[in-house]
Design a protein around this motif. Structure first.
Motif, PDB file in Angstrom:
ATOM      1  N   ALA A 215      -7.189  32.168   3.528  1.00 56.20           N
ATOM      2  CA  ALA A 215      -8.575  32.164   3.013  1.00 56.20           C
ATOM      3  C   ALA A 215      -9.602  32.208   4.137  1.00 56.20           C
ATOM      4  N   THR A 216      -9.296  31.653   5.303  1.00 53.80           N
ATOM      5  CA  THR A 216     -10.251  31.603   6.420  1.00 53.80           C
ATOM      6  C   THR A 216     -10.267  32.890   7.230  1.00 53.80           C
ATOM      7  N   ARG A 217      -9.311  33.766   6.983  1.00 57.04           N
ATOM      8  CA  ARG A 217      -9.239  35.039   7.713  1.00 57.04           C
ATOM      9  C   ARG A 217      -9.452  36.188   6.754  1.00 57.04           C
ATOM     10  N   GLY A 218     -10.625  36.783   6.838  1.00 62.17           N
ATOM     11  CA  GLY A 218     -10.964  37.868   5.928  1.00 62.17           C
ATOM     12  C   GLY A 218     -10.117  39.109   6.126  1.00 62.17           C
ATOM     13  N   ASP A 219      -9.746  39.404   7.385  1.00 60.36           N
ATOM     14  CA  ASP A 219      -8.934  40.604   7.612  1.00 60.36           C
ATOM     15  C   ASP A 219      -7.545  40.475   6.991  1.00 60.36           C
ATOM     16  N   TYR A 220      -6.963  39.261   7.040  1.00 53.29           N
ATOM     17  CA  TYR A 220      -5.661  39.081   6.411  1.00 53.29           C
ATOM     18  C   TYR A 220      -5.761  39.143   4.890  1.00 53.29           C
ATOM     19  N   VAL A 221      -6.847  38.591   4.369  1.00 55.75           N
ATOM     20  CA  VAL A 221      -7.046  38.668   2.915  1.00 55.75           C
ATOM     21  C   VAL A 221      -7.217  40.120   2.476  1.00 55.75           C
ATOM     22  N   GLN A 222      -7.916  40.909   3.301  1.00 58.50           N
ATOM     23  CA  GLN A 222      -8.078  42.327   2.988  1.00 58.50           C
ATOM     24  C   GLN A 222      -6.723  43.057   2.971  1.00 58.50           C
ATOM     25  N   THR A 223      -5.849  42.658   3.874  1.00 64.04           N
ATOM     26  CA  THR A 223      -4.499  43.249   3.902  1.00 64.04           C
ATOM     27  C   THR A 223      -3.734  42.901   2.635  1.00 64.04           C
ATOM     28  N   LEU A 224      -3.895  41.684   2.169  1.00 61.52           N
ATOM     29  CA  LEU A 224      -3.218  41.280   0.925  1.00 61.52           C
ATOM     30  C   LEU A 224      -3.750  42.076  -0.262  1.00 61.52           C
ATOM     31  N   ARG A 225      -5.068  42.342  -0.271  1.00 61.11           N
ATOM     32  CA  ARG A 225      -5.640  43.143  -1.360  1.00 61.11           C
ATOM     33  C   ARG A 225      -5.067  44.568  -1.325  1.00 61.11           C
ATOM     34  N   PHE A 226      -4.896  45.083  -0.153  1.00 61.90           N
ATOM     35  CA  PHE A 226      -4.354  46.439  -0.030  1.00 61.90           C
ATOM     36  C   PHE A 226      -2.894  46.498  -0.511  1.00 61.90           C
ATOM     37  N   MET A 227      -2.123  45.478  -0.198  1.00 60.85           N
ATOM     38  CA  MET A 227      -0.750  45.423  -0.658  1.00 60.85           C
ATOM     39  C   MET A 227      -0.668  45.320  -2.187  1.00 60.85           C
ATOM     40  N   GLN A 228      -1.619  44.602  -2.780  1.00 58.91           N
ATOM     41  CA  GLN A 228      -1.643  44.505  -4.236  1.00 58.91           C
ATOM     42  C   GLN A 228      -1.937  45.869  -4.861  1.00 58.91           C
ATOM     43  N   GLN A 229      -2.804  46.644  -4.200  1.00 62.91           N
ATOM     44  CA  GLN A 229      -3.083  47.993  -4.700  1.00 62.91           C
ATOM     45  C   GLN A 229      -1.844  48.877  -4.627  1.00 62.91           C
ATOM     46  N   MET A 230      -1.080  48.723  -3.507  1.00 64.75           N
ATOM     47  CA  MET A 230       0.147  49.509  -3.383  1.00 64.75           C
ATOM     48  C   MET A 230       1.157  49.112  -4.475  1.00 64.75           C
ATOM     49  N   ALA A 231       1.231  47.832  -4.773  1.00 71.87           N
ATOM     50  CA  ALA A 231       2.141  47.374  -5.832  1.00 71.87           C
ATOM     51  C   ALA A 231       1.724  47.913  -7.189  1.00 71.87           C
ATOM     52  N   ASP A 232       0.425  47.930  -7.455  1.00 73.27           N
ATOM     53  CA  ASP A 232      -0.049  48.509  -8.722  1.00 73.27           C
ATOM     54  C   ASP A 232       0.260  50.003  -8.796  1.00 73.27           C
ATOM     55  N   SER A 233       0.176  50.681  -7.661  1.00 70.37           N
ATOM     56  CA  SER A 233       0.505  52.112  -7.642  1.00 70.37           C
ATOM     57  C   SER A 233       1.989  52.337  -7.964  1.00 70.37           C
ATOM     58  N   ILE A 234       2.846  51.469  -7.427  1.00 71.73           N
ATOM     59  CA  ILE A 234       4.280  51.591  -7.726  1.00 71.73           C
ATOM     60  C   ILE A 234       4.541  51.353  -9.208  1.00 71.73           C
ATOM     61  N   ILE A 235       3.894  50.350  -9.773  1.00 77.76           N
ATOM     62  CA  ILE A 235       4.073  50.056 -11.198  1.00 77.76           C
ATOM     63  C   ILE A 235       3.593  51.230 -12.044  1.00 77.76           C
ATOM     64  N   LYS A 236       2.501  51.842 -11.626  1.00 76.56           N
ATOM     65  CA  LYS A 236       1.976  52.987 -12.370  1.00 76.56           C
ATOM     66  C   LYS A 236       2.961  54.153 -12.349  1.00 76.56           C
ATOM     67  N   GLN A 237       3.560  54.392 -11.192  1.00 76.27           N
ATOM     68  CA  GLN A 237       4.534  55.486 -11.108  1.00 76.27           C
ATOM     69  C   GLN A 237       5.776  55.190 -11.941  1.00 76.27           C
ATOM     70  N   LEU A 238       6.200  53.947 -11.949  1.00 71.67           N
ATOM     71  CA  LEU A 238       7.368  53.590 -12.760  1.00 71.67           C
ATOM     72  C   LEU A 238       7.082  53.708 -14.250  1.00 71.67           C
ATOM     73  N   LEU A 239       5.860  53.386 -14.636  1.00 70.25           N
ATOM     74  CA  LEU A 239       5.492  53.543 -16.038  1.00 70.25           C
ATOM     75  C   LEU A 239       5.445  55.010 -16.446  1.00 70.25           C
ATOM     76  N   GLY A 240       5.254  55.887 -15.483  1.00 64.09           N
ATOM     77  CA  GLY A 240       5.227  57.324 -15.778  1.00 64.09           C
ATOM     78  C   GLY A 240       6.603  57.915 -16.035  1.00 64.09           C
ATOM     79  N   LEU A 241       7.637  57.206 -15.648  1.00 66.40           N
ATOM     80  CA  LEU A 241       8.985  57.692 -15.919  1.00 66.40           C
ATOM     81  C   LEU A 241       9.299  57.549 -17.404  1.00 66.40           C
ATOM     82  N   PRO A 242      10.154  58.439 -17.950  1.00 65.82           N
ATOM     83  CA  PRO A 242      10.474  58.349 -19.393  1.00 65.82           C
ATOM     84  C   PRO A 242      11.254  57.081 -19.706  1.00 65.82           C
ATOM     85  N   ASP A 243      10.897  56.464 -20.805  1.00 68.92           N
ATOM     86  CA  ASP A 243      11.595  55.271 -21.253  1.00 68.92           C
ATOM     87  C   ASP A 243      12.713  55.712 -22.196  1.00 68.92           C
ATOM     88  N   TRP A 244      13.934  55.709 -21.688  1.00 70.56           N
ATOM     89  CA  TRP A 244      15.051  56.229 -22.467  1.00 70.56           C
ATOM     90  C   TRP A 244      15.396  55.331 -23.652  1.00 70.56           C
TER      91      TRP A 244
END
Length: 524
Positions: free
Chosen positions: A162-191
């Protein structure tokens, strides 16, 4: 979109069956495209079964007419006509037996081929279901780890950094990457939502095939048993064996025609599918699976783009970016925040497992695995399966012809045996000229003695009480040979003399007193 198929070519017999006339029960022509849900197409297959039923009716009508003529039109049983009839019956029975053996051999081969084809189909369905189940498992597992596990670790790290803004920004970026992965997985057909359970289809197909295989095995064994029963009945000339054989022969005849109708309808319907299987599957999956995905798996050509390539590429890039960010935090943030090391290492392990899942997912989504299962299923059904059904149709025809011939032969043999036993029963047991009467008298000493000069124990006296009989004209009877003169008739063990029909008629017309008087004169 269409692609010329080079890895699967329907066999010629499927095109031949596909060109069979498709007519519904109202005698209207129907399109031969495989559409099992439509009523007209179902009626066109039922019409083929009805044709076999009509053949059964004509066959039974022929047998009824033949048996009626055999019972009503009785021929004169002369000695010259008995031998040709029995010879005809023998050759007809031999021909029917050989034809039945050939039919059983063809039936065993066809039953085995059909079973092999259906087994290959079910095996391919189970493999395809395993592949699709693996895809669903990997997708759901990766999404679960990204949504729950990664989110918890990022929340704790957000409090620590919390006291380091640059590290918090990195965590936000990682969360965006995780959401992107979830979005791509949701795009796959659900058999799971494809409304098709391949495992259930494979299990039902296996159960139906086992019942079909066992039914045909019992039918083949029944044919052999009936053929053996007919041979024994003809050899032993047993009426009850022939009667039993005829009853079961009619039953087997009905089963043969019924199996012919069922096999013909099944072979034609399967051939309609085998001629254009891709078109049917494209229509079946329309609405809940993209046509590009279905086309990709059906043809699996190098010229076709992988519909999952973009999603998998984004998945890979997002994972790589997140791993780089975690490596930086482990290198620079842990010395400042030692409590963050545990969560960072957990995230790193999670990303490594997700990368392994990505490689497995890439391999499972590749078209080669499912396409191979698809081709194996087509070859099993359209080659071995339909070929086996054709052999089973041939078996049914041969069995029907064999048992029709056998029924005609055994019915004539049964009538011949009945007529002979009736004539045999009409013989008078009191007739001294009947060989059976002498055998009965020999085996039954309590029976009343016949007044016959043919018997050794007649009223003329026993062998010990009678004087040797000598005829005055023995030289004439024996040609003047002194060897036979003065030889007693009783006591030399000679068989009774044979008598002409005129002597037999004369003896039968004589009364008992005349016979006794004749014996006394003959003894004097």
């Amino acid at each position: 979109m269409s692609t010329a198929r080079v890895d699967y070519i329907a066999p010629w017999w499927t095109y031949w069956l596909h060109n069979f006339p498709h007519i519904n029960l109202r005698f209207q022509p129907v399109d031969n495209t495989f559409r099992p849900q439509e009523e007209n197409y179902q009626q066109s297959l039922m019409f083929l079964a009805c044709v076999a039923a009509a053949g059964l009716g004509l066959n039974l009508l022929f047998l009824a007419i033949y048996l009626s003529c055999l019972c009503c039109c009785r021929k004169e049983e002369e000695e010259e006509s008995k031998r040709p009839n029995s010879c005809c019956v023998t050759w007809a029975a031999v021909t029917a037996g050989l034809l039945s053996c050939v039919a059983v051999g063809v039936g065993f081969y066809g039953n085995s081929e059909t079973n092999d084809g259906v087994y290959q189909l079910t095996y391919s369905l189970y493999n395809a279901n395993h592949t699709l189940g693996g895809v669903d498992s990997l997708v759901s597992g990766t999404m679960g780890s990204m949504q729950s596990g990664l989110k918890q670790h990022l929340s704790r790290l957000d409090e620590i950094f919390a006291t380091r803004g640059d590290y918090v920004q990195t965590l936000r970026f990682m969360q965006q990457m995780a959401d992107s992965i979830i979005k791509q997985l949701l795009g796959l057909p659900d058999w799971d939502h494809t409304q098709v359970d391949l495992a259930a289809i494979a299990q039902q197909t296996s159960q139906v095939e086992y019942s079909r295989w066992l039914t045909y095995l019992l039918l083949l064994i029944l044919d052999l048993v009936i053929c053996l029963m007919a041979c024994l009945g003809l050899a032993k000339q047993s009426r009850w064996l022939l009667t039993t054989m005829m009853v079961f022969g009619v039953l087997t005849l009905i089963l043969s025609w019924a199996s012919l109708g069922a096999d013909t309808a099944t072979a034609v319907g399967t051939s309609d599918f085998c001629v254009s299987p891709d078109k049917f599957l494209m229509n079946q999956t329309k609405g809940f699976i993209s046509s590009d995905i279905v086309h990709y798996y059906l043809y699996c050509s190098q010229s076709l783009p992988n519909p999952f390539q973009q999603s998998l590429t984004i998945f890979q890039r997002s994972l790589t970016t997140m791993q780089i960010q975690i490596q930086g935090l482990l290198q620079f943030a842990v010395p400042l925040f030692p409590s963050a090391e545990r969560d960072l290492l957990s995230i790193q392990n999670l990303l490594n497992s997700s990368e392994a899942s990505l490689h497995q997912l890439t391999a499972l989504l590749d078209c080669r695995s499912l396409h191979k299962d698809y081709l194996d299923a087509l070859i099993g059904v359209c080659y071995d399966g339909v070929e086996g059904l054709l052999y089973l149709c041939l078996f049914s025809l041969l069995a029907a012809c064999a048992f029709c011939t056998m029924l005609c032969a055994t019915s004539r043999a049964w009538r011949h045996i009945t007529s002979r036993e009736r004539d045999y029963d009409d013989i008078d047991e009191e007739d001294p000229f009947n060989p059976q009467a002498r055998r009965i008298a020999a085996h039954n000493p309590n029976r009343a003695n016949m007044h016959s000069f043919c018997s050794y124990s007649s009223s003329l006296g026993s062998q010990t009480s009678l004087h040797p009989l000598r005829r005055p004209n023995q030289s004439v009877l024996f040609g003047g040979n002194p060897r036979y003169e003065n030889v007693p008739l009783i006591g030399r063990g000679s068989p009774p003399p044979s008598y002409s029909p005129s002597m037999r008629a004369t003896y039968l017309s004589m009364t008992e007193d005349q016979i006794r008087h004749f014996g006394n004169d003959f003894q004097a």
